[in-house]
Design a protein around this motif. Structure first.
Motif, PDB file in Angstrom:
ATOM      1  N   ARG A 282      76.624  45.936  43.902  1.00  0.00           N
ATOM      2  CA  ARG A 282      77.071  46.817  44.973  1.00  0.00           C
ATOM      3  C   ARG A 282      77.898  47.989  44.471  1.00  0.00           C
ATOM      4  O   ARG A 282      77.685  49.128  44.849  1.00  0.00           O
ATOM      5  CB  ARG A 282      77.872  46.041  45.994  1.00  0.00           C
ATOM      6  N   ARG A 283      78.827  47.694  43.529  1.00  0.00           N
ATOM      7  CA  ARG A 283      79.692  48.784  43.133  1.00  0.00           C
ATOM      8  C   ARG A 283      78.999  49.746  42.186  1.00  0.00           C
ATOM      9  O   ARG A 283      79.192  50.946  42.244  1.00  0.00           O
ATOM     10  CB  ARG A 283      80.973  48.280  42.510  1.00  0.00           C
ATOM     11  N   ALA A 284      78.164  49.160  41.345  1.00  0.00           N
ATOM     12  CA  ALA A 284      77.481  50.028  40.404  1.00  0.00           C
ATOM     13  C   ALA A 284      76.709  51.102  41.148  1.00  0.00           C
ATOM     14  O   ALA A 284      76.664  52.254  40.740  1.00  0.00           O
ATOM     15  CB  ALA A 284      76.540  49.208  39.547  1.00  0.00           C
ATOM     16  N   ILE A 285      76.126  50.684  42.261  1.00  0.00           N
ATOM     17  CA  ILE A 285      75.378  51.669  43.040  1.00  0.00           C
ATOM     18  C   ILE A 285      76.321  52.563  43.824  1.00  0.00           C
ATOM     19  O   ILE A 285      76.178  53.784  43.838  1.00  0.00           O
ATOM     20  CB  ILE A 285      74.397  50.963  43.993  1.00  0.00           C
TER      21      ILE A 285
ATOM     22  N   ALA C  87      78.642  60.411  49.150  1.00  0.00           N
ATOM     23  CA  ALA C  87      78.215  59.612  50.303  1.00  0.00           C
ATOM     24  C   ALA C  87      76.697  59.489  50.367  1.00  0.00           C
ATOM     25  O   ALA C  87      76.159  58.387  50.308  1.00  0.00           O
ATOM     26  CB  ALA C  87      78.759  60.194  51.600  1.00  0.00           C
ATOM     27  N   TRP C  88      76.020  60.608  50.437  1.00  0.00           N
ATOM     28  CA  TRP C  88      74.589  60.536  50.736  1.00  0.00           C
ATOM     29  C   TRP C  88      73.809  59.766  49.674  1.00  0.00           C
ATOM     30  O   TRP C  88      73.035  58.876  49.992  1.00  0.00           O
ATOM     31  CB  TRP C  88      74.015  61.960  50.882  1.00  0.00           C
ATOM     32  N   LEU C  89      74.033  60.125  48.437  1.00  0.00           N
ATOM     33  CA  LEU C  89      73.260  59.498  47.372  1.00  0.00           C
ATOM     34  C   LEU C  89      73.556  58.008  47.238  1.00  0.00           C
ATOM     35  O   LEU C  89      72.638  57.189  47.263  1.00  0.00           O
ATOM     36  CB  LEU C  89      73.522  60.244  46.056  1.00  0.00           C
ATOM     37  N   PRO C  90      74.836  57.639  47.090  1.00  0.00           N
ATOM     38  CA  PRO C  90      75.114  56.201  46.961  1.00  0.00           C
ATOM     39  C   PRO C  90      74.613  55.401  48.153  1.00  0.00           C
ATOM     40  O   PRO C  90      74.040  54.325  47.971  1.00  0.00           O
ATOM     41  CB  PRO C  90      76.641  56.124  46.878  1.00  0.00           C
ATOM     42  N   VAL C  91      74.793  55.929  49.355  1.00  0.00           N
ATOM     43  CA  VAL C  91      74.342  55.186  50.530  1.00  0.00           C
ATOM     44  C   VAL C  91      72.819  55.085  50.532  1.00  0.00           C
ATOM     45  O   VAL C  91      72.253  54.039  50.830  1.00  0.00           O
ATOM     46  CB  VAL C  91      74.860  55.835  51.833  1.00  0.00           C
ATOM     47  N   ALA C  92      72.159  56.190  50.187  1.00  0.00           N
ATOM     48  CA  ALA C  92      70.698  56.164  50.166  1.00  0.00           C
ATOM     49  C   ALA C  92      70.208  55.118  49.170  1.00  0.00           C
ATOM     50  O   ALA C  92      69.279  54.359  49.456  1.00  0.00           O
ATOM     51  CB  ALA C  92      70.148  57.544  49.810  1.00  0.00           C
ATOM     52  N   LEU C  93      70.850  55.053  48.011  1.00  0.00           N
ATOM     53  CA  LEU C  93      70.428  54.080  47.005  1.00  0.00           C
ATOM     54  C   LEU C  93      70.676  52.659  47.489  1.00  0.00           C
ATOM     55  O   LEU C  93      69.790  51.807  47.451  1.00  0.00           O
ATOM     56  CB  LEU C  93      71.208  54.308  45.702  1.00  0.00           C
ATOM     57  N   PHE C  94      71.903  52.444  47.943  1.00  0.00           N
ATOM     58  CA  PHE C  94      72.307  51.090  48.309  1.00  0.00           C
ATOM     59  C   PHE C  94      71.574  50.606  49.550  1.00  0.00           C
ATOM     60  O   PHE C  94      70.869  49.604  49.530  1.00  0.00           O
ATOM     61  CB  PHE C  94      73.825  51.096  48.526  1.00  0.00           C
ATOM     62  N   PHE C 127      67.046  53.337  61.334  1.00  0.00           N
ATOM     63  CA  PHE C 127      68.330  53.074  61.981  1.00  0.00           C
ATOM     64  C   PHE C 127      69.384  52.690  60.945  1.00  0.00           C
ATOM     65  O   PHE C 127      70.498  53.226  60.922  1.00  0.00           O
ATOM     66  CB  PHE C 127      68.200  51.926  62.997  1.00  0.00           C
ATOM     67  N   LEU C 128      69.005  51.757  60.088  1.00  0.00           N
ATOM     68  CA  LEU C 128      69.981  51.239  59.127  1.00  0.00           C
ATOM     69  C   LEU C 128      70.489  52.364  58.229  1.00  0.00           C
ATOM     70  O   LEU C 128      71.689  52.571  58.065  1.00  0.00           O
ATOM     71  CB  LEU C 128      69.329  50.132  58.289  1.00  0.00           C
ATOM     72  N   ILE C 129      69.543  53.122  57.667  1.00  0.00           N
ATOM     73  CA  ILE C 129      69.943  54.179  56.746  1.00  0.00           C
ATOM     74  C   ILE C 129      70.677  55.289  57.495  1.00  0.00           C
ATOM     75  O   ILE C 129      71.712  55.782  57.057  1.00  0.00           O
ATOM     76  CB  ILE C 129      68.705  54.743  56.008  1.00  0.00           C
ATOM     77  N   THR C 134      75.450  58.354  58.322  1.00  0.00           N
ATOM     78  CA  THR C 134      76.293  59.125  59.233  1.00  0.00           C
ATOM     79  C   THR C 134      77.731  58.634  59.203  1.00  0.00           C
ATOM     80  O   THR C 134      78.674  59.427  59.085  1.00  0.00           O
ATOM     81  CB  THR C 134      75.732  59.030  60.662  1.00  0.00           C
ATOM     82  N   ALA C 135      77.903  57.322  59.284  1.00  0.00           N
ATOM     83  CA  ALA C 135      79.259  56.779  59.298  1.00  0.00           C
ATOM     84  C   ALA C 135      79.965  57.095  57.984  1.00  0.00           C
ATOM     85  O   ALA C 135      81.135  57.502  57.970  1.00  0.00           O
ATOM     86  CB  ALA C 135      79.210  55.272  59.541  1.00  0.00           C
ATOM     87  N   ALA C 136      79.249  56.942  56.870  1.00  0.00           N
ATOM     88  CA  ALA C 136      79.873  57.203  55.571  1.00  0.00           C
ATOM     89  C   ALA C 136      80.246  58.677  55.458  1.00  0.00           C
ATOM     90  O   ALA C 136      81.301  59.025  54.915  1.00  0.00           O
ATOM     91  CB  ALA C 136      78.929  56.799  54.444  1.00  0.00           C
ATOM     92  N   THR C 137      79.389  59.553  55.975  1.00  0.00           N
ATOM     93  CA  THR C 137      79.682  60.981  55.916  1.00  0.00           C
ATOM     94  C   THR C 137      80.933  61.308  56.727  1.00  0.00           C
ATOM     95  O   THR C 137      81.821  62.029  56.256  1.00  0.00           O
ATOM     96  CB  THR C 137      78.482  61.786  56.466  1.00  0.00           C
TER      97      THR C 137
END
Lengths: 357, 268, 269
Positions: A282-285, C87-94, C127-129, C134-137
């Motif tokens: 989780r953190r790595a990402i 925000a955008w990149l990490p959230v998109a990946l995760f 929805f999930l993404i 949005t919330a992370a942003t």
């Protein structure tokens, strides 16, 4: 395991905040009595410690890495009440500054990791360590188990929270509005990562720190060992022995798991392998900007673990998904109950065993 | 102002002070001398009411400093306003998010009106040359700035007694001079009690010294008298015997030599 | 493996990242729209937007909230690349990794046959993404546009106990202290070890360092307590309430809430 925003419905989040609140207030009141006005600096510094320990990137056997939450060690040194508050504060800082864990899901994250994690690890540590001296190898073993079980119970809770979403919250056409996977997928997917990587990281930190404290500062272990046999002098080269025992126990667990996998065989492979990556990394990402040594894929076969969980609950069958949500929640509650019962049973067994030593 | 009678104090693993008797008059400038572990920091804590004597008595203006006495709110507030301690490690002392909050902490605890607090802070930031740092985070400052903020954070209540623990340790020459100037400025206006092993600053910061060694009071006197007593200094670990021979005469050396500005060996 | 232990490496980069994340007031110092607002308004406003993005059952509303937040960032001189990176990149990946399987696993009418993707699956994944992004942003913009001490003051407006606010402030402050200490510990041990470390030694090292840190933390908390007592602390917390709402702030708060309510209402159920 840090649940982001959007995975849980607002009502679930509200329930989780509601669940966490009494623990927070009770813990604060308890601590006010025991440490008085020391509470503020104690919690601040210890929350900072929890945060820093969550940054430690531990090398795991097999060339991967993992992060510990530090709930085991927190509960052992400070007791469960201080640990749950300190970890909650650390989680808030993580959520605010790193987007690690959501704002709406903060209550759930605290409930899973800070509150239940601290209580479970404290309970297991106390049960396993028994009346042994502060410097006994048995305490290292107990700490390792405490960390390992606690993080897995936290993961299970998170999985249950995920798992009830698609049933309770979907639109007219049946599309899930929040976390989309039902319990039978969410639970094994979360647990696979935690039974292996995250769990081992927590185990290493908990057992390792207790072993270190036994040699360097056994007094710090005294708070969680009111009944310990008081012995003077510091631990000898004892930690190693108990660590070995710990590894044996773990290996047994891992061997048992695939056995269960062979017993049944359905293919949910695809998704599970992918999701498998999430808890361990989780953190790595999340902090994509820094190093990313991560397990690249799930060990073959592990993804079928999900079948293990469908076996005891035939009621989980797909048609059930569309009907009564009550039964589903009941199953979830039952699942949690089983885990707790298993923990208690395990603790009881260990105490019996220990009595024979 | 302070009277100590046969004061002893123990830590769980070792004795820190043993039968110390001394008294300190108002507006005196005192140095507590001693090597590391001699008990001078412990003595400062006892004087500041952060720890209490296990045997013997410490009185402040005739009132005995005990934990029971500090339960009394009026006394506690009055004492905390009048007696201030600057810790050796500013990282311990500066725990607020900004310098401004740091200065506001003590008066807030003492329940001063908010407008007065603001006015005082603005004033003090000016006089101590810290105005440009008001919004900064204390832990992001340089060592010298930290020490200055630490000093300002206790001076805000305008204490009668200032207790300082190694005020010049790990400071660069400029900050060190600032500190010494400040202490010189207090002469005749405040009681200043400084724990130090920095002999170079002794004559500037103190009119009278107490020497502690292994928790006991072993000597007392004016700075120039003590500095002349080489045997005492050596026995109490304030100077090292084997580092004395320098070309062209005897120079006292001690652990903080490298911090002193050149030519500061004025007592030799 | 380089001579620098990788524990140490991860810590060193973390110290840098954390300093950047927590202390860099790069954006908070700029003279943009959000920076001018009372932090309580921002806190209330963004919490409302986060709530809308999580609570709505309408994808268009999630998207609208996202673009509204991004526009606010744009007018507040918060660079979109900072948002993308943090925000955008990490959230998109995760979340992307987690949402992907939903495309195939969610039961419903098929959208594409070859690898079977269902309409419901697509909707669920979006929805999930969408919500997570949005919330992370929103959360990130709030943090980036507000100085930390101001944010602490604003949290007071949520009726959090004073003690919690003070603890939060002190935690942030001592995170640096302990991170530095941890870094020093790893550096000190590295200087004594020449050979590359095997995993086992590194685990021992991590545990030992965590042990040292825990014991230092306890000492530190005792010292800090003494320092607080010395300045009159008796267990009760008093803080200066420094913030004052100006007409503009009230206006902005009204706008924020009006937009949030409208979005929520338009989204319908």
């Amino acid at each position: 395991m840090h649940i982001p925003d959007g995975y849980l419905s607002p009502s679930t989040c509200a329930v989780m905040y509601g669940g966490a609140l009494p623990f927070w207030t009770f813990a604060a009141r308890r601590l006010r009595q025991s440490v008085g006005s020391r509470l503020v600096p104690l919690l601040s510094v210890f929350a900072a410690f929890s945060f820093v320990v969550m940054m430690f990137n531990l090398p795991l056997p097999g060339g991967t890495t993992g992060h510990a939450v530090g709930m085991g060690i927190g509960a052992i040194v400070l007791g469960p009440w201080a640990a749950m508050l300190a970890i909650s504060i650390a989680l808030l800082i993580q959520a605010l500054f790193f987007g690690d864990g959501g704002i709406t899901a903060y209550g759930a994250n605290c409930f899973n990791m800070a509150i239940v994690g601290s209580l479970v690890s404290y309970g297991i540590y106390r049960a396993f360590a028994g009346h042994s001296p502060l410097t006994a190898p048995r305490r290292v073993f107990a700490a390792g188990c405490a960390g390992y079980v606690a993080i897995n119970v936290s993961a299970l809770l998170a999985a249950i929270e995920f798992g009830i979403q698609p049933l309770l919250f979907h639109d007219a056409a049946g599309a899930p509005l929040y976390a989309p996977y039902p319990l039978r997928i969410a639970i094994p997917a979360m647990l696979v990562g935690h039974l292996t990587f995250a769990g081992i990281a927590e185990l290493i930190i908990s057992a390792g720190v207790v072993a270190w404290l036994q040699r360097a500062e056994p007094a710090l272990l005294a708070r969680s060992a009111p009944n310990a046999v008081v012995t003077l002098g510091k631990a000898t080269a004892s930690g190693r022995e108990s660590l070995r025992r710990l590894w044996v126990a773990l290996a047994a667990l891992m061997i048992l798991t695939p056995l269960g996998l062979l017993a049944a065989g359905t293919a949910w492979g695809e998704w599970s392998a992918k999701q498998f990556q999430d808890p361990a990394n989780r953190r790595a990402i999340a902090a994509a900007s820094f190093q990313t040594e991560v397990p690249s894929r799930a060990p073959a076969g592990l993804e079928k673990l999900s079948t293990l969980w469908t076996a005891p609950f035939p009621a989980y069958a797909p048609p059930f998904l569309k009907s009564a949500s009550l039964g589903y929640i009941l199953s979830a509650v039952l699942g949690t109950g089983l885990i707790i019962a298993a923990c208690l049973g395990f603790g009881w067994g260990a105490r019996l065993l220990a009595a024979r030593f | 102002m302070f009277d100590l009678n046969e004061v002893s104090f123990r830590y769980p693993d070792a004795a820190a002070l043993c039968g110390v008797t001394l008294s300190i008059a108002a507006r005196q400038r005192i140095a507590l001398l001693g090597a590391n572990g001699s008990g001078k920091s412990t003595l400062l804590r006892l004087l500041d009411g952060l720890a209490f004597a296990e045997s013997g008595t410490i009185t402040f203006n005739g009132k005995c400093l005990t934990s029971a006495q500090f339960e009394e709110e009026a006394f506690a507030f009055d004492f905390r306003r009048r007696v201030a301690l600057v810790f050796q490690n500013p990282d311990v002392q500066l725990f607020n998010p900004t310098v401004f909050d740091e200065l506001a902490f003590a008066p807030l605890q003492l329940r001063w009106p908010n407008d007065e607090i603001r006015a005082r802070i603005a004033d003090l930031l000016q006089t101590m040359g810290l105005a440009h740092l008001a919004e900064r985070a204390p832990h992001r400052l340089s060592e010298g700035e930290k020490k200055r903020v630490a000093l300002a954070s206790v001076m805000i209540t305008q204490p009668d007694v200032l207790l300082l623990d190694e005020p010049t340790a790990s400071l660069d020459p400029r900050s060190r001079n600032f500190m010494i100037e400040y202490l010189l400025d207090c002469r005749g206006r405040r009681t200043v009690i400084t724990a130090t092993h920095d002999l170079h600053i002794l004559e500037e910061i103190a009119d009278y010294c107490f020497v502690l060694h292994e928790g006991r009071l072993v000597a007392a006197g004016a700075p120039n008298e003590l500095l002349a007593d080489e045997k005492l200094l050596r026995e109490t670990g304030l100077v090292h015997a084997h580092r004395h021979r320098h070309e062209g005469g005897v120079v006292h050396s001690h652990p903080h030599d490298h911090h002193s500005p050149s030519g500061a060996h004025r007592h030799s | 493996m380089s001579s620098r232990s990788f524990l140490e490496r991860s810590l060193a980069s973390f110290v840098a990242i954390i300093e950047q994340a927590i202390v860099a007031e790069e954006f908070a110092r700029r003279d943009g729209f959000l920076q001018k607002l009372d932090p309580r308004v921002k806190l209330g406003g963004f919490l409302a937007l986060i709530f809308v993005s999580v609570a709505t059952h309408n994808l268009a509303i999630v998207a609208a909230t996202f673009f509204l937040a991004t526009a606010l960032a744009f007018f507040s001189e918060i660079s979109l690349s900072a948002l993308a990176l943090r925000a955008w990149l990490p959230v998109a990946l995760f979340t992307g990794v987690i949402a992907m399987p939903a495309l195939f696993l969610t039961p419903g009418p098929a959208l594409i046959r070859a690898p079977m993707i269902t309409a419901n699956g697509l909707r669920a994944a979006t929805f999930l993404i969408g919500r997570a992004e949005t919330a992370a942003t929103c959360a990130l913009i709030l943090v980036l546009s507000t100085k930390w001490p101001h944010l602490l003051h604003a949290l007071r407006a949520l009726r959090l106990p004073r003690a919690v606010i003070v603890v939060l402030g002190m935690t942030q402050r001592y995170i640096f202290f302990l991170l530095r200490a941890a870094q020093d510990l790893f550096a000190a041990r590295r200087s004594r070890i020449i050979a590359p470390l095997d995993g086992r030694t590194r685990r021992h090292l991590a545990a030992a360092n965590a042990g040292v840190l825990i014991s230092r933390s306890l000492d530190l908390s005792g010292e800090v307590y003494a320092a607080m007592q010395a300045r009159g602390f008796r267990g009760e917390i008093h803080t200066l309430e420094a913030l004052r709402m100006r007409p503009n702030d009230w206006l902005a708060l009204t706008l924020f809430l009006a937009v949030a309510v409208t979005l929520f209402w338009v989204g319908g159920h």
